[in-house]
Design a protein around this motif. Sequence first.
Motif, PDB file in Angstrom:
ATOM      1  N   LYS A 171    -122.354  35.969 -48.503  1.00 10.91           N
ATOM      2  CA  LYS A 171    -122.587  34.550 -48.261  1.00 10.91           C
ATOM      3  C   LYS A 171    -124.087  34.211 -48.313  1.00 10.91           C
ATOM      4  O   LYS A 171    -124.479  33.122 -48.724  1.00 10.91           O
ATOM      5  CB  LYS A 171    -122.041  34.159 -46.886  1.00 10.91           C
ATOM      6  CG  LYS A 171    -120.506  34.173 -46.815  1.00 10.91           C
ATOM      7  CD  LYS A 171    -120.036  33.826 -45.412  1.00 10.91           C
ATOM      8  CE  LYS A 171    -118.527  33.880 -45.300  1.00 10.91           C
ATOM      9  NZ  LYS A 171    -118.078  33.596 -43.910  1.00 10.91           N
ATOM     10  N   LYS A 172    -124.898  35.183 -47.922  1.00 10.53           N
ATOM     11  CA  LYS A 172    -126.363  34.982 -47.935  1.00 10.53           C
ATOM     12  C   LYS A 172    -126.971  35.260 -49.307  1.00 10.53           C
ATOM     13  O   LYS A 172    -128.170  35.097 -49.481  1.00 10.53           O
ATOM     14  CB  LYS A 172    -127.024  35.916 -46.908  1.00 10.53           C
ATOM     15  CG  LYS A 172    -126.564  35.682 -45.479  1.00 10.53           C
ATOM     16  CD  LYS A 172    -127.176  36.704 -44.539  1.00 10.53           C
ATOM     17  CE  LYS A 172    -126.693  36.551 -43.121  1.00 10.53           C
ATOM     18  NZ  LYS A 172    -127.249  37.614 -42.218  1.00 10.53           N
ATOM     19  N   GLY A 173    -126.128  35.678 -50.252  1.00  7.59           N
ATOM     20  CA  GLY A 173    -126.621  35.971 -51.598  1.00  7.59           C
ATOM     21  C   GLY A 173    -127.331  37.295 -51.715  1.00  7.59           C
ATOM     22  O   GLY A 173    -128.093  37.512 -52.671  1.00  7.59           O
ATOM     23  N   LEU A 174    -127.050  38.212 -50.800  1.00 11.21           N
ATOM     24  CA  LEU A 174    -127.718  39.533 -50.805  1.00 11.21           C
ATOM     25  C   LEU A 174    -126.954  40.587 -51.575  1.00 11.21           C
ATOM     26  O   LEU A 174    -127.468  41.653 -51.841  1.00 11.21           O
ATOM     27  CB  LEU A 174    -127.915  40.001 -49.357  1.00 11.21           C
ATOM     28  CG  LEU A 174    -128.768  39.097 -48.463  1.00 11.21           C
ATOM     29  CD1 LEU A 174    -128.844  39.661 -47.055  1.00 11.21           C
ATOM     30  CD2 LEU A 174    -130.166  38.927 -49.048  1.00 11.21           C
ATOM     31  N   VAL A 175    -125.710  40.282 -51.921  1.00  9.63           N
ATOM     32  CA  VAL A 175    -124.880  41.243 -52.661  1.00  9.63           C
ATOM     33  C   VAL A 175    -124.810  40.843 -54.127  1.00  9.63           C
ATOM     34  O   VAL A 175    -124.501  39.696 -54.425  1.00  9.63           O
ATOM     35  CB  VAL A 175    -123.451  41.310 -52.071  1.00  9.63           C
ATOM     36  CG1 VAL A 175    -122.622  42.327 -52.839  1.00  9.63           C
ATOM     37  CG2 VAL A 175    -123.510  41.649 -50.598  1.00  9.63           C
TER      38      VAL A 175
END
Length: 426
Positions: A422-426
């Motif tokens: 959701k945080k765009g870290l993956v």
Amino acid sequence: MRTLPRFSIRPLSTSTSPVYGPSRPFSRRASLLRLLAWLLPPFLIGYLWGRRSSPPSLSSSSPSNVPFLVPPNHLVRPAEGYNWYGSDVDAVIPLPVEDFSPSSLSLTPELENAASAPLHANWSIQANRLIPPYIHYSFFLSSTSPTSPPREKSFGFVHYLCFLSGITHIKPDRVFFWTMNPPKKGENWWWDRVLEERWIGESGKEAKVEVRRVVDVTSIWGRPVEHWAHKADIVRLEALLHYGGIYLDLDVFVLRPFSPLYHLPVVMGIEAQPDPSLVEPSGLCNAIILAQPWAPFISRWYQSYRTFDKGLWAAHSVSKPYELALKNPYEVAVLDKRAFFWPLWHDEHLDLVHKSLSYDFKRSKQFAYHLWESTSYSPHLEVLDPDRIHVWGLESGESSFTKKARDLIKNPLRERWREDRKKGLV
């Protein structure tokens, strides 16, 4: 005149022996016992002589105590005129330790003195164990080559899953990642999870991944090497020569411990042909190799790269080890195709694993399953993630593979993955 009994060897006599009493006709049982008494000694002598003349490394390795073992005399020999790429295998001899000049590992500090101390100080060969408790992986071997996968996709969920399967079932004391340029922290989410992982090895001590840098393999024995896959082929042989242990490709999913194989000097598995009408196998696949340090077979194999041709895709990685196994059968234990590399890479087999629930990995008792990433990634593996492998029902995407894979991914990791995505870290 009396007729002789059916199984009598001499006529009846009424004479009496002072020692044995009256003579009697030989019975059927006595005749058979006498025959066995004549035949048994030659068989025993031949059996004992055969055991005496067999090399000790594989003499005790029978199909009864080594799962999937193919006896050397059962290896299928290619038909006359079969193309071995024009190499002279009889000229390939084990490489002396003092003459070993690796193309990739020689610049790593911990291996500068490897020729004088080939075995690692923390482990030595034991009477009933030749394979050290190490796992080797090779990855990120070329970031500039046009044949390399995109860097951000070069290590993903499936690779992490396979890594987890290795440390879960094998429980190694050490895991080496041989790499030229690994991602920096925060650059690849799944790679960061690998570096965080901790487990208890065979020795009972906590273990973690050890990242070891290698130089780019541009040539071997003066012959050019360009494709990243060929670079990885060479790195794995050099790592096994120096350290010994278990080499695994990152698309190898381990299904159970390899401990029944640890007393053997080298272990490889047959890679079959998709066409059942072809008798000769493709060769011995190098995606899984077990080897003791400085094994003569691995040394011969490395030496054979003097004839390496970058234009021949699998000549030295698959065909060459099978060729060498035929010539040196007591230097390597060859396992049946179903030990490591079954089902195969063609559509029918891939669908059996990834689009059905029909293949039973537990019943197969195989040690590992090679995912054949080069052909299965786009149609089957790319869509997998920590949630998808937990779905139930064939119509929802459940498969024979996800049923095995879901056991390794626990809920805390799934929750962390969802939050970071959701945080765009993956």
